[in-house]
Enzyme design. Structure first.
Site, PDB file in Angstrom:
ATOM      1  N   LYS A 120       0.828  -1.202   0.000  1.00 30.98           N
ATOM      2  CA  LYS A 120       0.000   0.000   0.000  1.00 30.98           C
ATOM      3  C   LYS A 120       0.865   1.256   0.000  1.00 30.98           C
ATOM      4  CE  LYS A 120      -1.737   2.027   3.533  1.00 30.98           C
ATOM      5  NZ  LYS A 120      -2.436   2.397   4.782  1.00 30.98           N
ATOM      6  N   ASP A 138      -6.516   0.950   1.049  1.00 30.69           N
ATOM      7  CA  ASP A 138      -6.559   1.031   2.511  1.00 30.69           C
ATOM      8  C   ASP A 138      -7.935   0.557   2.971  1.00 30.69           C
ATOM      9  OD1 ASP A 138      -8.251   3.083   1.811  1.00 30.69           O
ATOM     10  OD2 ASP A 138      -7.290   4.597   3.064  1.00 30.69           O
TER      11      ASP A 138
END
Length: 211
Positions: A120, A138
């Site tokens: 991420k 997320d």
């Protein structure tokens, strides 16, 4: 979400926010990397509060390394998991200096090799700093992807891969910003604001709710 719904879904988000941006505060690629690393399991607000004090004092790998782990930890102690984050950030600074000339690499493999940097974080840096059309999934994007039917998946990676397939090319660079902001302020975890949602007409959950 039907394929025919995807373009109007993103067109609506784009019209409402033509130039979406990260809510993390930074002035360089390294500051962005540091801020994203610090933001794991923490809010952007808490990270910005800490980095407003930290970055004027140490805004490069060399300066942070000179600051040292203990002093760095003291500056970010208002952020969750601050001790492990301080350790990872110091280790990352050392690697950037020793292996990358003090610069943040533009490579997913090199980014993910940095301590505390996962997929991420790498995707955020690649997208925000280098303009690559990556999807940084997320909790907000994971929720929005599943609720709307845009990118259903049981894991963040599954959602990311669905987004890679389904987001139209003109919207790919900014898609993760729109989805994060939508999840943060409208499609919230508790009590989503469906009554004021601009993209409800194309959302699987929104269509099931009474008008």
């Amino acid at each position: 979400m039907k394929s025919a719904d995807i373009t109007p879904f993103f067109a609506t988000l784009a019209a409402a926010n033509p130039q979406p941006a990260s809510e993390l505060e930074y002035t360089s690629v390294f500051e962005l990397l540091a801020a994203v690393l610090l933001s794991a399991q923490a809010t952007d607000v808490s990270v910005n509060k800490a980095t407003r004090r930290l970055f004027p004092m140490a805004s490069t790998p060399q300066a942070l390394l000179a600051l040292g782990e203990e002093r760095l930890a003291d500056h970010i102690k208002t952020i969750g998991l601050y001790r492990s984050k301080a350790r990872h950030l110091i280790q990352t600074c050392r690697i950037l200096i020793e292996q990358h000339g003090g610069q943040v690499p533009r490579s997913r493999v090199a980014l993910e090799a940095l301590p505390g940097v996962g997929r991420k974080t790498a995707n955020v840096v690649l997208n925000v700093a280098f303009g690559e059309p990556t999807m940084a999934v997320d909790t907000h994007i994971f929720r929005v992807g599943n609720r709307t039917g845009l990118a259903p998946g049981k894991t963040p990676l599954a959602v990311e891969l669905q987004l890679d397939k389904r987001v139209p090319a003109p919207y790919r660079r900014d898609a993760h910003h729109w989805l994060i902001l939508h999840g943060r302020y409208v499609c919230t975890a508790r009590s989503p604001k469906c009554g004021v949602c601009q993209v409800r007409a194309w959302c699987d959950m929104g269509r099931k709710l009474p008008a």
